[in-house]
Design a protein around this motif. Structure first.
Motif, PDB file in Angstrom:
ATOM      1  N   THR A  60       0.831  -1.200   0.000  1.00  8.87           N
ATOM      2  CA  THR A  60       0.000   0.000   0.000  1.00  8.87           C
ATOM      3  C   THR A  60       0.870   1.256   0.000  1.00  8.87           C
ATOM      4  N   GLU A  61       0.655   2.098  -0.994  1.00 11.00           N
ATOM      5  CA  GLU A  61       1.375   3.366  -1.056  1.00 11.00           C
ATOM      6  C   GLU A  61       0.788   4.342  -0.045  1.00 11.00           C
ATOM      7  N   ASP A  62       1.652   5.146   0.539  1.00 11.76           N
ATOM      8  CA  ASP A  62       1.249   6.169   1.513  1.00 11.76           C
ATOM      9  C   ASP A  62       0.341   5.579   2.597  1.00 11.76           C
ATOM     10  N   PHE A  63       0.732   4.431   3.108  1.00 13.05           N
ATOM     11  CA  PHE A  63      -0.079   3.710   4.088  1.00 13.05           C
ATOM     12  C   PHE A  63      -0.532   4.598   5.244  1.00 13.05           C
ATOM     13  N   HIS A  64       0.399   5.276   5.906  1.00 16.00           N
ATOM     14  CA  HIS A  64       0.077   6.038   7.115  1.00 16.00           C
ATOM     15  C   HIS A  64      -0.932   7.151   6.822  1.00 16.00           C
ATOM     16  N   ASP A  65      -0.738   7.866   5.726  1.00 16.62           N
ATOM     17  CA  ASP A  65      -1.668   8.945   5.355  1.00 16.62           C
ATOM     18  C   ASP A  65      -3.035   8.389   4.967  1.00 16.62           C
ATOM     19  N   ASN A  66      -3.050   7.318   4.178  1.00 16.86           N
ATOM     20  CA  ASN A  66      -4.316   6.740   3.728  1.00 16.86           C
ATOM     21  C   ASN A  66      -5.102   6.117   4.875  1.00 16.86           C
ATOM     22  N   LEU A  67      -4.421   5.559   5.863  1.00 18.31           N
ATOM     23  CA  LEU A  67      -5.111   5.011   7.026  1.00 18.31           C
ATOM     24  C   LEU A  67      -5.874   6.117   7.747  1.00 18.31           C
ATOM     25  N   LYS A  68      -5.252   7.250   7.914  1.00 17.36           N
ATOM     26  CA  LYS A  68      -5.886   8.359   8.649  1.00 17.36           C
ATOM     27  C   LYS A  68      -7.044   9.004   7.877  1.00 17.36           C
ATOM     28  N   LYS A  69      -7.140   8.726   6.585  1.00 16.45           N
ATOM     29  CA  LYS A  69      -8.246   9.261   5.771  1.00 16.45           C
ATOM     30  C   LYS A  69      -9.487   8.368   5.823  1.00 16.45           C
ATOM     31  N   CYS A  70      -9.359   7.177   6.364  1.00 14.40           N
ATOM     32  CA  CYS A  70     -10.484   6.227   6.400  1.00 14.40           C
ATOM     33  C   CYS A  70     -11.558   6.689   7.381  1.00 14.40           C
ATOM     34  N   ARG A  71     -12.795   6.631   6.928  1.00 12.29           N
ATOM     35  CA  ARG A  71     -13.956   6.918   7.773  1.00 12.29           C
ATOM     36  C   ARG A  71     -15.060   5.932   7.414  1.00 12.29           C
ATOM     37  N   ASP A  72     -15.722   5.388   8.435  1.00  9.67           N
ATOM     38  CA  ASP A  72     -16.830   4.451   8.250  1.00  9.67           C
ATOM     39  C   ASP A  72     -16.429   3.251   7.389  1.00  9.67           C
ATOM     40  N   ARG A  73     -15.271   2.688   7.707  1.00  7.09           N
ATOM     41  CA  ARG A  73     -14.740   1.557   6.949  1.00  7.09           C
ATOM     42  C   ARG A  73     -14.453   0.382   7.864  1.00  7.09           C
ATOM     43  N   PHE A  74     -14.405  -0.790   7.267  1.00  7.44           N
ATOM     44  CA  PHE A  74     -13.914  -1.991   7.918  1.00  7.44           C
ATOM     45  C   PHE A  74     -12.483  -2.143   7.413  1.00  7.44           C
ATOM     46  N   VAL A  75     -11.530  -1.713   8.213  1.00  7.95           N
ATOM     47  CA  VAL A  75     -10.128  -1.634   7.809  1.00  7.95           C
ATOM     48  C   VAL A  75      -9.421  -2.942   8.152  1.00  7.95           C
ATOM     49  N   VAL A  76      -8.820  -3.565   7.144  1.00  7.14           N
ATOM     50  CA  VAL A  76      -8.074  -4.805   7.317  1.00  7.14           C
ATOM     51  C   VAL A  76      -6.612  -4.507   6.999  1.00  7.14           C
ATOM     52  N   ILE A  77      -5.723  -4.849   7.942  1.00  8.36           N
ATOM     53  CA  ILE A  77      -4.295  -4.609   7.740  1.00  8.36           C
ATOM     54  C   ILE A  77      -3.546  -5.919   7.903  1.00  8.36           C
ATOM     55  N   ASP A  78      -2.953  -6.388   6.795  1.00  6.34           N
ATOM     56  CA  ASP A  78      -2.132  -7.597   6.811  1.00  6.34           C
ATOM     57  C   ASP A  78      -0.729  -7.212   7.287  1.00  6.34           C
ATOM     58  N   ASN A  79      -0.127  -8.055   8.106  1.00  7.67           N
ATOM     59  CA  ASN A  79       1.190  -7.776   8.697  1.00  7.67           C
ATOM     60  C   ASN A  79       1.195  -6.454   9.454  1.00  7.67           C
ATOM     61  N   ALA A  80       0.169  -6.243  10.241  1.00  8.51           N
ATOM     62  CA  ALA A  80       0.000  -4.975  10.954  1.00  8.51           C
ATOM     63  C   ALA A  80       1.155  -4.674  11.894  1.00  8.51           C
ATOM     64  N   ASP A  81       1.737  -5.696  12.507  1.00  4.91           N
ATOM     65  CA  ASP A  81       2.819  -5.408  13.442  1.00  4.91           C
ATOM     66  C   ASP A  81       4.031  -4.819  12.739  1.00  4.91           C
ATOM     67  N   LEU A  82       4.168  -5.047  11.442  1.00  7.08           N
ATOM     68  CA  LEU A  82       5.273  -4.457  10.683  1.00  7.08           C
ATOM     69  C   LEU A  82       4.917  -3.069  10.147  1.00  7.08           C
ATOM     70  N   LEU A  83       3.644  -2.842   9.843  1.00 12.06           N
ATOM     71  CA  LEU A  83       3.232  -1.589   9.205  1.00 12.06           C
ATOM     72  C   LEU A  83       2.894  -0.470  10.176  1.00 12.06           C
ATOM     73  N   LEU A  84       2.299  -0.810  11.321  1.00 11.64           N
ATOM     74  CA  LEU A  84       1.801   0.229  12.229  1.00 11.64           C
ATOM     75  C   LEU A  84       2.925   0.868  13.030  1.00 11.64           C
ATOM     76  N   ASP A  85       2.924   2.194  13.047  1.00 10.89           N
ATOM     77  CA  ASP A  85       3.822   2.912  13.946  1.00 10.89           C
ATOM     78  C   ASP A  85       2.997   3.431  15.126  1.00 10.89           C
ATOM     79  N   ASP A  86       3.638   4.132  16.046  1.00 10.46           N
ATOM     80  CA  ASP A  86       2.942   4.603  17.247  1.00 10.46           C
ATOM     81  C   ASP A  86       1.780   5.535  16.919  1.00 10.46           C
ATOM     82  N   ALA A  87       1.952   6.393  15.910  1.00 10.59           N
ATOM     83  CA  ALA A  87       0.878   7.322  15.519  1.00 10.59           C
ATOM     84  C   ALA A  87      -0.317   6.551  14.953  1.00 10.59           C
ATOM     85  N   ASP A  88      -0.059   5.498  14.170  1.00 12.30           N
ATOM     86  CA  ASP A  88      -1.145   4.668  13.626  1.00 12.30           C
ATOM     87  C   ASP A  88      -1.900   3.968  14.748  1.00 12.30           C
TER      88      ASP A  88
END
Length: 136
Positions: A60-88
Protein backbone atom coordinates in the motif's frame (compact mmCIF):
# COMPACT_ATOMS: atom_id res chain seq x y z
CA UNK A 1 -19.45 -1.55 14.30
CA UNK A 2 -19.41 -1.72 10.54
CA UNK A 3 -19.88 -5.52 10.36
CA UNK A 4 -20.98 -7.93 13.09
CA UNK A 5 -20.38 -10.83 10.70
CA UNK A 6 -18.77 -11.42 7.36
CA UNK A 7 -19.79 -14.59 5.56
CA UNK A 8 -18.97 -15.89 2.12
CA UNK A 9 -18.08 -19.00 0.13
CA UNK A 10 -14.71 -19.50 -1.56
CA UNK A 11 -14.61 -23.12 -2.70
CA UNK A 12 -13.78 -25.32 -0.96
CA UNK A 13 -14.04 -23.02 2.09
CA UNK A 14 -17.00 -21.41 3.83
CA UNK A 15 -16.16 -18.33 5.89
CA UNK A 16 -18.23 -17.16 8.82
CA UNK A 17 -16.42 -14.44 10.74
CA UNK A 18 -18.09 -12.94 13.82
CA UNK A 19 -16.77 -9.78 15.46
CA UNK A 20 -17.28 -8.84 19.11
CA UNK A 21 -15.15 -5.70 19.29
CA UNK A 22 -14.29 -2.67 17.17
CA UNK A 23 -10.68 -3.88 16.99
CA UNK A 24 -10.02 -7.54 16.22
CA UNK A 25 -6.49 -8.86 16.35
CA UNK A 26 -6.23 -12.04 14.28
CA UNK A 27 -3.22 -14.02 15.39
CA UNK A 28 -1.75 -17.35 14.47
CA UNK A 29 1.28 -19.10 13.12
CA UNK A 30 2.50 -18.71 9.56
CA UNK A 31 0.55 -20.68 6.95
CA UNK A 32 -2.72 -20.67 8.91
CA UNK A 33 -4.67 -18.82 6.21
CA UNK A 34 -4.50 -15.17 7.27
CA UNK A 35 -2.99 -13.90 4.04
CA UNK A 36 -5.31 -16.16 2.03
CA UNK A 37 -8.28 -14.60 3.85
CA UNK A 38 -6.86 -11.16 3.05
CA UNK A 39 -6.78 -12.13 -0.65
CA UNK A 40 -10.39 -13.35 -0.50
CA UNK A 41 -11.42 -10.02 1.02
CA UNK A 42 -9.87 -8.22 -1.97
CA UNK A 43 -12.58 -9.77 -4.16
CA UNK A 44 -15.33 -9.59 -1.55
CA UNK A 45 -14.96 -5.81 -1.16
CA UNK A 46 -16.14 -5.42 -4.75
CA UNK A 47 -19.64 -6.54 -3.73
CA UNK A 48 -22.33 -4.11 -2.64
CA UNK A 49 -22.71 -5.72 0.79
CA UNK A 50 -19.01 -5.49 1.66
CA UNK A 51 -17.96 -2.29 -0.08
CA UNK A 52 -16.94 -0.74 3.29
CA UNK A 53 -13.90 -3.04 3.42
CA UNK A 54 -10.60 -1.17 3.03
CA UNK A 55 -7.44 -3.27 2.72
CA UNK A 56 -3.86 -2.37 3.55
CA UNK A 57 -0.66 -4.40 3.27
CA UNK A 58 3.05 -3.86 2.64
CA UNK A 59 2.31 -2.88 -0.98
CA UNK A 60 0.00 0.00 0.00
CA UNK A 61 1.38 3.37 -1.06
CA UNK A 62 1.25 6.17 1.51
CA UNK A 63 -0.08 3.71 4.09
CA UNK A 64 0.08 6.04 7.11
CA UNK A 65 -1.67 8.94 5.36
CA UNK A 66 -4.32 6.74 3.73
CA UNK A 67 -5.11 5.01 7.03
CA UNK A 68 -5.89 8.36 8.65
CA UNK A 69 -8.25 9.26 5.77
CA UNK A 70 -10.48 6.23 6.40
CA UNK A 71 -13.96 6.92 7.77
CA UNK A 72 -16.83 4.45 8.25
CA UNK A 73 -14.74 1.56 6.95
CA UNK A 74 -13.91 -1.99 7.92
CA UNK A 75 -10.13 -1.63 7.81
CA UNK A 76 -8.07 -4.80 7.32
CA UNK A 77 -4.29 -4.61 7.74
CA UNK A 78 -2.13 -7.60 6.81
CA UNK A 79 1.19 -7.78 8.70
CA UNK A 80 0.00 -4.98 10.95
CA UNK A 81 2.82 -5.41 13.44
CA UNK A 82 5.27 -4.46 10.68
CA UNK A 83 3.23 -1.59 9.21
CA UNK A 84 1.80 0.23 12.23
CA UNK A 85 3.82 2.91 13.95
CA UNK A 86 2.94 4.60 17.25
CA UNK A 87 0.88 7.32 15.52
CA UNK A 88 -1.14 4.67 13.63
CA UNK A 89 -1.81 2.73 16.83
CA UNK A 90 -2.97 5.90 18.56
CA UNK A 91 -5.25 6.71 15.61
CA UNK A 92 -6.78 3.21 15.73
CA UNK A 93 -7.30 3.43 19.50
CA UNK A 94 -9.22 6.72 19.37
CA UNK A 95 -10.93 6.54 15.97
CA UNK A 96 -14.46 5.33 16.57
CA UNK A 97 -15.70 5.68 12.98
CA UNK A 98 -13.88 2.59 11.70
CA UNK A 99 -13.76 -1.08 12.62
CA UNK A 100 -10.41 -2.87 12.39
CA UNK A 101 -9.24 -6.40 11.69
CA UNK A 102 -5.49 -6.56 12.17
CA UNK A 103 -3.39 -9.57 11.20
CA UNK A 104 -0.61 -9.28 13.75
CA UNK A 105 1.23 -11.04 16.53
CA UNK A 106 2.19 -7.93 18.49
CA UNK A 107 -0.54 -5.92 20.19
CA UNK A 108 1.67 -3.35 21.95
CA UNK A 109 0.11 0.11 21.99
CA UNK A 110 -3.41 -1.05 21.13
CA UNK A 111 -6.35 -0.82 23.53
CA UNK A 112 -7.81 -4.32 23.31
CA UNK A 113 -10.21 -6.42 25.36
CA UNK A 114 -10.28 -10.19 25.79
CA UNK A 115 -12.78 -10.34 22.90
CA UNK A 116 -10.31 -8.66 20.56
CA UNK A 117 -7.91 -11.62 20.40
CA UNK A 118 -8.93 -14.15 17.75
CA UNK A 119 -7.42 -17.11 15.94
CA UNK A 120 -8.36 -18.17 12.44
CA UNK A 121 -9.98 -21.59 12.90
CA UNK A 122 -10.60 -24.17 10.18
CA UNK A 123 -12.78 -27.24 10.79
CA UNK A 124 -13.83 -29.28 7.76
CA UNK A 125 -13.36 -26.30 5.40
CA UNK A 126 -15.48 -24.05 7.64
CA UNK A 127 -13.35 -21.08 8.59
CA UNK A 128 -14.25 -18.91 11.56
CA UNK A 129 -12.68 -16.70 14.17
CA UNK A 130 -12.17 -18.42 17.51
CA UNK A 131 -11.65 -16.38 20.67
CA UNK A 132 -8.07 -16.81 21.77
CA UNK A 133 -8.50 -15.59 25.36
CA UNK A 134 -11.29 -17.20 27.35
CA UNK A 135 -12.65 -15.27 30.31
CA UNK A 136 -14.10 -17.08 33.28
Amino acid sequence: MIYDTIKFEADPFSYFLEFADRITLVRGDSATGKTYLYQMLEDLRMTREYRAIKLFNYKTEDFHDNLKKCRDRFVVIDNADLLLDDADRSFINFDCSNQYMLFARNCDGLNLSAGSFMLLHDADYNVSLKRELVTV
